[in-house]
Design a protein around this motif. Structure first.
Motif, short mmCIF file in Angstrom:
data_model
loop_
_atom_site.label_atom_id
_atom_site.label_comp_id
_atom_site.label_asym_id
_atom_site.label_seq_id
_atom_site.Cartn_x
_atom_site.Cartn_y
_atom_site.Cartn_z
N GLU A 6 0.83 -1.20 0.00
CA GLU A 6 0.00 0.00 0.00
C GLU A 6 0.87 1.25 0.00
N LEU A 20 -5.39 6.10 -1.98
CA LEU A 20 -4.50 5.02 -1.62
C LEU A 20 -4.31 4.09 -2.81
N CYS A 22 -2.66 0.18 -4.03
CA CYS A 22 -2.26 -1.15 -3.60
C CYS A 22 -1.62 -1.84 -4.79
N TRP A 36 -10.29 -3.36 0.70
CA TRP A 36 -9.65 -2.44 1.63
C TRP A 36 -10.33 -2.57 2.99
N CYS A 95 -4.73 -3.25 2.43
CA CYS A 95 -5.19 -3.84 1.19
C CYS A 95 -5.22 -5.36 1.38
#
Length: 124
Positions: A6, A20, A22, A36, A95
């Motif tokens: 992440e 965010l 991943c 998530w 993640c």
């Protein structure tokens, strides 16, 4: 086996946004369901959102409308766009991924692969 990393966490003021990421490696990410979760200090890890390989999405009811999950299979990367952030959104965000068809998406025990987490702090 798949490895998840992440990124994109940080400090943001209330009302702000973060995205965010991943990044997945090790196997073909496009066939995986991705999710998530988040865990605030002193609380249990909770479901945020998930997206199946075909693009169907699921959200925690309390976050629907502010958070958006997406994926770019060509880049082996999943995303969580977070808008209108609140101090209560402060948590470590994780993640998760799995190559099985998960029925209980909202349960942490249903997922096989996890990232190390990224801290999101929302100041008031």
């Amino acid at each position: 086996q798949v490895q998840l990393v992440e990124s994109g966490g940080g400090l943001v003021q209330a009302g702000g946004s973060l995205r965010l990421s991943c990044a997945a490696s090790g196997r073909t990410f496009s066939t995986y369901t991705m999710g998530w979760f988040r865990q605030a200090s002193g609380k249990e890890r909770e479901f945020v959102a998930a997206i199946r390989s075909g693009g169907i999405t699921y959200y925690a009811d309390s976050l629907k409308g502010r958070f958006t999950i997406s994926r770019d299979n060509a880049k082996n990367t999943g995303y969580l766009q977070m808008n209108s952030l609140k101090p209560d959104d402060t948590a470590v965000y994780y993640c998760a991924a799995d190559d099985r068809f998960i029925v209980a998406l909202r349960q942490t025990t249903a997922w096989t692969f996890w990232g190390q987490g990224t801290q999101v702090t929302v100041s008031s």
